[in-house]
Design a protein around this motif. Structure first.
Motif, PDB file in Angstrom:
ATOM      1  N   LEU A  86       0.720  -0.949   0.537  1.00 54.55           N
ATOM      2  CA  LEU A  86       0.528  -0.269  -0.132  1.00 54.55           C
ATOM      3  C   LEU A  86       1.115   1.466   0.214  1.00 54.55           C
ATOM      4  N   ALA A  87       1.670   1.256   0.917  1.00 53.34           N
ATOM      5  CA  ALA A  87       3.078   2.379   1.331  1.00 53.34           C
ATOM      6  C   ALA A  87       3.153   2.131  -0.193  1.00 53.34           C
ATOM      7  N   ALA A  88       4.183   1.856  -0.625  1.00 48.03           N
ATOM      8  CA  ALA A  88       4.664   1.350  -1.631  1.00 48.03           C
ATOM      9  C   ALA A  88       4.194   2.305  -3.113  1.00 48.03           C
ATOM     10  N   PHE A  89       3.162   1.918  -2.619  1.00 40.53           N
ATOM     11  CA  PHE A  89       1.588   2.305  -4.459  1.00 40.53           C
ATOM     12  C   PHE A  89       2.109   3.978  -4.398  1.00 40.53           C
ATOM     13  N   ALA A  90       1.381   3.834  -2.658  1.00 40.07           N
ATOM     14  CA  ALA A  90       1.408   5.474  -2.988  1.00 40.07           C
ATOM     15  C   ALA A  90       2.912   6.560  -3.386  1.00 40.07           C
ATOM     16  N   PHE A  91       4.080   5.644  -2.706  1.00 43.83           N
ATOM     17  CA  PHE A  91       4.816   6.970  -3.118  1.00 43.83           C
ATOM     18  C   PHE A  91       5.284   6.491  -5.211  1.00 43.83           C
ATOM     19  N   SER A  92       5.104   5.297  -5.528  1.00 43.31           N
ATOM     20  CA  SER A  92       5.597   4.954  -6.459  1.00 43.31           C
ATOM     21  C   SER A  92       3.978   5.768  -7.186  1.00 43.31           C
ATOM     22  N   ARG A  93       2.709   5.940  -7.529  1.00 39.94           N
ATOM     23  CA  ARG A  93       2.073   6.282  -8.232  1.00 39.94           C
ATOM     24  C   ARG A  93       1.980   8.009  -8.049  1.00 39.94           C
ATOM     25  N   ALA A 149      11.083  -4.472   2.804  1.00 36.70           N
ATOM     26  CA  ALA A 149       9.804  -3.976   1.657  1.00 36.70           C
ATOM     27  C   ALA A 149       9.476  -3.583   0.734  1.00 36.70           C
ATOM     28  N   THR A 150       8.981  -2.236   1.588  1.00 35.80           N
ATOM     29  CA  THR A 150       8.296  -1.246   0.772  1.00 35.80           C
ATOM     30  C   THR A 150       9.521  -0.643  -0.204  1.00 35.80           C
ATOM     31  N   TRP A 151      11.038  -0.489  -0.388  1.00 39.03           N
ATOM     32  CA  TRP A 151      11.898   0.188  -1.172  1.00 39.03           C
ATOM     33  C   TRP A 151      11.466  -1.162  -2.546  1.00 39.03           C
ATOM     34  N   LEU A 152      11.716  -2.534  -2.354  1.00 40.23           N
ATOM     35  CA  LEU A 152      11.561  -3.620  -3.189  1.00 40.23           C
ATOM     36  C   LEU A 152      10.343  -3.209  -3.845  1.00 40.23           C
ATOM     37  N   PHE A 153       8.614  -3.202  -3.522  1.00 40.61           N
ATOM     38  CA  PHE A 153       7.790  -3.327  -4.033  1.00 40.61           C
ATOM     39  C   PHE A 153       7.971  -1.983  -4.982  1.00 40.61           C
ATOM     40  N   LYS A 154       8.141  -0.493  -3.793  1.00 44.01           N
ATOM     41  CA  LYS A 154       8.582   0.572  -5.071  1.00 44.01           C
ATOM     42  C   LYS A 154       8.916   0.318  -6.131  1.00 44.01           C
ATOM     43  N   ALA A 155      10.517   0.086  -5.837  1.00 42.14           N
ATOM     44  CA  ALA A 155      11.289  -0.718  -7.559  1.00 42.14           C
ATOM     45  C   ALA A 155      10.150  -1.014  -8.528  1.00 42.14           C
ATOM     46  N   TYR A 156       9.300  -2.025  -8.129  1.00 44.34           N
ATOM     47  CA  TYR A 156       9.053  -2.927  -9.339  1.00 44.34           C
ATOM     48  C   TYR A 156       8.309  -2.167  -9.889  1.00 44.34           C
ATOM     49  N   LEU A 157       7.188  -0.873  -8.724  1.00 47.41           N
ATOM     50  CA  LEU A 157       6.165  -0.096  -9.315  1.00 47.41           C
ATOM     51  C   LEU A 157       6.357   0.418  -9.892  1.00 47.41           C
ATOM     52  N   LEU A 160       6.845  -0.016 -13.429  1.00 43.49           N
ATOM     53  CA  LEU A 160       5.362  -0.348 -14.711  1.00 43.49           C
ATOM     54  C   LEU A 160       5.274   1.019 -15.196  1.00 43.49           C
ATOM     55  N   PRO A 161       4.502   0.974 -16.641  1.00 46.22           N
ATOM     56  CA  PRO A 161       4.441   1.948 -17.596  1.00 46.22           C
ATOM     57  C   PRO A 161       3.347   2.250 -17.238  1.00 46.22           C
ATOM     58  N   LYS A 162       3.782   4.027 -16.639  1.00 48.60           N
ATOM     59  CA  LYS A 162       2.403   4.661 -16.363  1.00 48.60           C
ATOM     60  C   LYS A 162       1.131   4.558 -16.918  1.00 48.60           C
ATOM     61  N   GLU A 163       0.936   4.246 -18.267  1.00 44.46           N
ATOM     62  CA  GLU A 163      -0.003   4.129 -19.239  1.00 44.46           C
ATOM     63  C   GLU A 163      -0.927   2.996 -18.677  1.00 44.46           C
TER      64      GLU A 163
ATOM     65  N   MET B   1       0.836  10.773 -10.472  1.00 44.40           N
ATOM     66  CA  MET B   1      -0.098  11.100 -11.133  1.00 44.40           C
ATOM     67  C   MET B   1      -0.852  11.877  -9.529  1.00 44.40           C
ATOM     68  N   LYS B   2      -2.273  12.378  -9.670  1.00 42.97           N
ATOM     69  CA  LYS B   2      -2.475  13.043  -8.904  1.00 42.97           C
ATOM     70  C   LYS B   2      -3.552  12.056  -8.302  1.00 42.97           C
ATOM     71  N   PRO B   3      -3.598  11.771  -7.385  1.00 42.16           N
ATOM     72  CA  PRO B   3      -4.638  11.378  -6.651  1.00 42.16           C
ATOM     73  C   PRO B   3      -5.568  11.849  -6.371  1.00 42.16           C
ATOM     74  N   SER B   4      -6.683  11.160  -6.325  1.00 39.88           N
ATOM     75  CA  SER B   4      -8.424  11.282  -6.123  1.00 39.88           C
ATOM     76  C   SER B   4      -8.958  12.256  -5.009  1.00 39.88           C
ATOM     77  N   SER B   5      -8.150  12.054  -4.366  1.00 37.56           N
ATOM     78  CA  SER B   5      -8.400  12.978  -3.027  1.00 37.56           C
ATOM     79  C   SER B   5      -7.126  13.266  -2.701  1.00 37.56           C
ATOM     80  N   ARG B   6      -6.653  14.703  -1.710  1.00 40.98           N
ATOM     81  CA  ARG B   6      -5.811  14.939  -0.888  1.00 40.98           C
ATOM     82  C   ARG B   6      -5.280  13.715   0.045  1.00 40.98           C
ATOM     83  N   TRP B   7      -6.144  13.348   0.308  1.00 37.26           N
ATOM     84  CA  TRP B   7      -5.528  12.307   1.990  1.00 37.26           C
ATOM     85  C   TRP B   7      -5.490  10.712   1.462  1.00 37.26           C
ATOM     86  N   THR B   8      -6.257  10.211   0.440  1.00 42.27           N
ATOM     87  CA  THR B   8      -5.549   9.455  -0.008  1.00 42.27           C
ATOM     88  C   THR B   8      -4.176   8.954  -0.296  1.00 42.27           C
TER      89      THR B   8
END
Lengths: 271, 292, 423
Positions: A86-93, A149-157, A160-163, B1-8
């Motif tokens: 979850l955290a890696a997803f937020a950091f990466s995307r 784990a966060t670091w590894l997951f972030k590297a994976y994500l 991935l192509p942002k498309e 990418m922009k999150p759909s909410s500031r908090w997510t």
């Protein structure tokens, strides 16, 4: 060039023999009485009575330690997988305020030795009555596993192509849906890596287990065996039988999953 | 990418941050804080400023423990990383050596108690295996009290550590070497290069990243070493195998000096962090240099 | 849609958090369960069997109730273990302790229940002789149910080796030294000591120091009223340095644990073993045919202390003041000290302090050990259980250094003093 193959074989065999000798000796000693172990340490046992392993297993209550270790390792790995992905997803995307600083915080954790916090952690857990419970070790183990784990997951994500994500967004996918339906399935190969690293780090963890777990029924393998080995430290036959028999399931699990373990291990160190 | 909410994004991070902050960051701050107090863990702490640090830097046992762990790290770089690399070179050089790689990894999975009890028996000066072996070959005078002799105790632990972890580094290097493109080594072989030359001059430089990480794991992991020292010798004989972690545990749990122990923890942590940062800086520099 | 998603994340987070908080809440001692928790260090194989029997009897008499007997590695129990158990989420209802300063500490910390009344109201009152609680009473209140009084150190010897070499039990330290000289001439190691964890030689020589410098000075040094490097103690340490110089102690002494030293002695690797009265049970289990006996530390000519002193300590179980099951815990101990179980303790080689212990056919060795303790003109407390661990450690490490020849008495004790003096 090929003909030197036997030289390597010989070298490797000698090394492996040196390497395996103590383990083989331990297993064989489990069939010998105390006197035989001392007086003729290198002789083969007179007879092979496999019941000694069953005895050791039940006398030592080894199942209990095994189950506790499996439970702690399993839950820790699961929580690490979930929260780190979850955290890696937020950091990466996502672009968000403080993302760099927060990531930095996690990355410091990669280098922090256990010594830097176990003294206060002990006091904190004591204060909150988190010690000496069946799952006491989960919290520190999860904390221990999350940075990597966060670091590894972030590297994976990141790779991935942002498309992929943009397409999902156009389709009206929410943030969580993107995690659940786009990122998570693609993280599958990373899961093995993270699971292996978390498991290797927690399965044999000794220091925290020694400080936090005193109750016999909550002990994990490392501390349970310490109790066992000090109680039966003069009954070498039983001791060696117990030590041998506890390693057998581990070796079986390892051989069954060795491909994944080695792959996971190397993915992690190559990233 | 922009999150759909500031908090997510923060919600996504929250669980990981909670565990990490609660189990690691908060206690770390607590350790730094405690290091400025004289505290037995129960009664009212007394603020003493930097006195614990002054004491730590004059504590010969603590300073020696750094020396010991330094020896341990250097020895294990050879006994674990270098041997692991050489073994990986041999294992990858031919087909059919895979079973060695799988077998040599086993000690990594064994509980330290198993390993320690076993090797303590090997080293036992009165009825151990080494003694039995030396008696058998007619050289009983070569026997020593291996774990009780200041000259040998630390080396014995390094040796056991090598026995455990060489297989671990073998596995890492093995996978690294697998990734070296076949074309490169084949081209070199056609040019008549000997296989050991291909290994050292081509393959090893190509897996630079792998052995750099391995070294870092070996160094930072070594400084944190505890179990093997604790069970094999408990820091003895007379502190000859005391390492920072065993000394810290002794200070906190035996002597009841939480504040002093915390100052030791801060010093060790600083050392690890400095090594880590210097290492990554050096690595970044050298990586730039070889970029082409 | 968005709200829905947020909910999901929140739910996920809550689940993770819940799993761990649940884990922590469940830990708090629950008075509804029917389990008595008792903690101890390692009791040994023989004693474990008697424990199992006592627990079975208790469960049979009190259906639904059981006892969880939790043992740990000795060294861990004495240091990290017990302290952690008591402050943990699931503290024991009773725990093993040594009478004296350690128990007094628990009283101060509110971890020891005053069981004076419980004893008076139960069968325990009749099971024990009235004098049994003398050493476990602090300020008129009883805080411990004594399981035994251990002689913490005597010197065990191999009778066959003594007979073969025409040796007799020494009366003085000098005689002991000539015995060692004689044994050395026939290439027999004199003493087997397993001092990896420092307390074995610490006990033995702690006793010796008290004999040489006098009990008062010993007590003052161990209470930090006099420095470690007091000249009298430095001089006493010379006796240990001489033992090392003469090679009378097994060379492996500082590397092997106590139990390994027992094995070495049983296997004939040494003629004598300085250790406590608990060897009776271990010898019965491990080397029943070995012909062994013991003598108290011989008199040191010219020593300032009482030359008949005995190193000893009462051990037993303290009921946790915070336990919610004090009554059932007492009930368990009524079984534990009952005549039936006492008989098993006697058979095992222990020396319970209960009245009925005299009725059985006690091990004659144990009877003599108990007599030694009962008739002691002076009782000396072992460093590690009688005094603060930190101080005991400093003394015991110095002892091990001198015993191993790593330092001179002066250097070792200067270092010990320096370590303790730092604040």
């Amino acid at each position: 060039m090929k003909k030197f193959s036997w030289v390597f074989h010989l070298l490797l065999s000698i090394y492996s023999l040196f390497f395996a000798a103590p383990l083989i000796w331990m297993a064989l000693s489990a069939f010998k009485g105390n006197d035989e172990i001392f007086d003729k340490p290198f002789s083969l046992p007179h007879s092979y009575n496999f019941k000694v392993f069953l005895d050791a297993w039940s006398v030592g209550g080894l199942s209990k330690y095994f189950i506790n270790s499996a439970l702690i390792t399993g839950i820790s790995a699961l929580v690490v997988l979930l929260s780190a992905s979850l955290a890696a997803f937020a950091f990466s995307r996502f672009d968000f305020k403080g993302s760099k600083q927060l990531l930095m915080l996690f990355m410091i954790g990669l280098l922090l030795p256990i010594q830097s916090y176990f003294i206060s952690q002990n006091k904190l857990f004591e204060y909150l009555h988190l010690k000496d419970h069946k799952l006491s070790l989960v919290i520190p183990y999860v904390g221990l596993g999350i940075p990597l784990a966060t670091w590894l997951f972030k590297a994976y994500l990141d790779s991935l192509p942002k498309e992929l994500f943009e397409a999902a967004r156009v389709d009206g996918g929410s943030d969580f849906a993107m995690y659940r339906y786009v990122a998570a399935p693609l993280l599958k190969p990373g899961i093995a890596t993270v699971a292996v690293f978390t498991a290797l780090g927690t399965w044999n963890e000794f220091l925290l287990a020694m400080i936090y777990i005193q109750n016999e029924s909550y002990k994990t393998i490392p501390i349970g065996l310490l109790t066992f080995s000090s109680r039966y430290s003069t009954d070498y036959q039983l001791l060696f039988a117990a030590l041998t028999v506890i390693t057998i399931p581990m070796i079986i699990i390892y051989i069954a999953f060795n491909r994944q373990i080695v792959a996971g291990l190397t993915e992690g160190s190559l990233k | 990418m922009k999150p759909s909410s500031r908090w997510t994004p923060y919600l996504f991070i929250a669980p990981a941050l909670f565990f990490f902050a609660f189990a690691v960051l908060l206690p770390m701050v607590g350790t730094v804080f405690a290091s400025f107090f004289q505290w037995d863990g129960f009664h009212e702490p007394i603020f003493v400023g930097f006195r614990n640090y002054g004491r730590a830097l004059q504590d010969t046992i603590f300073l020696q423990s750094f020396w010991h762990v330094g020896i341990y790290v250097i020895a294990t770089i050879f006994l674990e990383v270098a041997i692991g690399l050489i073994l990986a070179g041999i294992v990858t050089s031919r087909k059919g050596f895979n079973s060695y790689r799988i077998a040599l990894f086993i000690p990594v999975l064994l509980p330290t108690v198993v390993i320690s009890v076993l090797w303590r028996f090997v080293f036992n000066a009165d009825f151990g295996l080494i003694k039995g072996f030396l008696d058998a070959i007619g050289k009983p005078e070569w026997n020593h009290v291996w774990l009780g002799d200041k000259r040998f105790a630390l080396l014995a632990i390094c040796f056991v550590s090598g026995w455990i972890y060489a297989g671990f580094y073998l596995a890492i290097f093995y996978a690294g070497l697998q990734r070296v493109p076949k074309e490169i080594t084949e081209a070199a072989a056609i040019d008549g290069a000997k296989s050991w030359k291909i290994f050292w001059k081509i393959k090893v430089p190509m897996i630079r990243r792998v052995w750099e990480v391995s070294l870092l794991i070996c160094i930072t992991g070594g400084i944190q070493g505890f179990d093997l020292f604790y069970i094999m010798t408990n820091g003895g004989p007379y502190y000859a195998t005391e390492v920072p972690t065993t000394y810290m545990v002794r200070s906190v749990f035996r002597d009841g000096e939480v504040g002093f122990g915390s100052s030791l923890a801060v010093i060790v942590t600083s050392a690890v962090l400095i090594i880590g940062f210097v290492y990554s800086k050096v690595r970044a520099k050298s990586a730039e240099a070889v970029e082409y | 849609m968005q709200k829905n998603m947020l909910k999901k994340i929140a739910l996920g987070a809550a689940l993770i958090l819940g799993a761990t908080t649940l884990a922590s809440c469940g830990g708090s001692s629950n008075s509804a369960d029917k389990v008595i928790r008792i903690a101890a260090g390692n009791v040994g194989e023989g004693a474990q069997k008697v424990w199992d029997a006592a627990i079975a009897k208790f469960s049979a008499e009190n259906p639904g109730w059981t006892v969880e007997f939790n043992t740990q590695d000795d060294d861990i129990y004495e240091t990290v273990g017990l302290e952690n158990l008591l402050s943990g989420g699931n503290p024991p209802d009773a725990y093993f302790e040594w009478a004296g300063s350690r128990t007094a500490m628990h009283v101060l910390d509110g971890e020891a229940a005053d069981i004076t009344k419980s004893i008076a109201d139960s069968s325990l009152k009749d099971l024990f002789p009235s004098t049994a609680f003398n050493t476990t009473t602090i300020d008129g209140k009883v805080y411990m149910l004594p399981t035994g009084s251990d002689v913490t150190n005597v010197i065990w010897y191999d009778k066959n080796v003594f007979t073969k070499n025409g040796l007799t039990v020494p009366k003085t330290w000098d005689e002991l030294m000539s015995i060692c000289a004689k044994l050395k001439s026939v290439k027999q190691t004199c003493f087997s000591v397993g001092n990896k964890d420092y307390w074995v030689a610490g006990n033995w020589f702690g006793h010796l120091y008290s004999r040489i410098i006098g009990e008062d000075l010993y007590h003052q040094i161990m209470s930090r009223e006099k420095p470690m490097n007091s000249p009298e103690l430095v001089k006493a340490f010379q006796t240990v340095a001489d033992l090392n110089k003469n090679g009378y102690i097994n060379a492996s002494a500082n590397t092997i644990a106590d139990q390994e030293a027992y094995t070495l002695f049983f296997k004939g690797g040494a003629a004598m073993l300085p250790i406590g009265s608990w060897l009776v049970g271990i010898a019965a289990e491990q080397a029943p045919k070995k012909n062994i006996d013991w003598f108290n530390l011989p008199a040191v000519t010219g020593g300032a202390g009482d030359q008949n002193s005995v190193l000893g300590v009462t051990t037993g179980y303290v009921v946790n003041a915070k336990s919610k099951k004090v009554d059932m815990t007492i009930k368990f101990f009524e079984v534990f000290f009952s005549d039936e179980i006492t008989a098993q303790w006697v058979a095992e080689g222990s020396a319970p302090l209960t009245k009925s212990a005299a009725n059985g056919t006690p091990n004659p060795t144990t009877v003599r050990l108990q007599a030694l303790l009962a008739n002691a003109s002076k009782l000396v407390a072992p460093p590690d259980t009688g005094y603060q661990l930190k101080i005991a450690d400093a003394l015991n490490v110095a002892t091990s250094e001198v015993m191993g020849g790593a330092k001179t008495p002066q250097d070792a004790l200067d270092a010990a003093e320096a370590k303790l003096a730092k604040k």
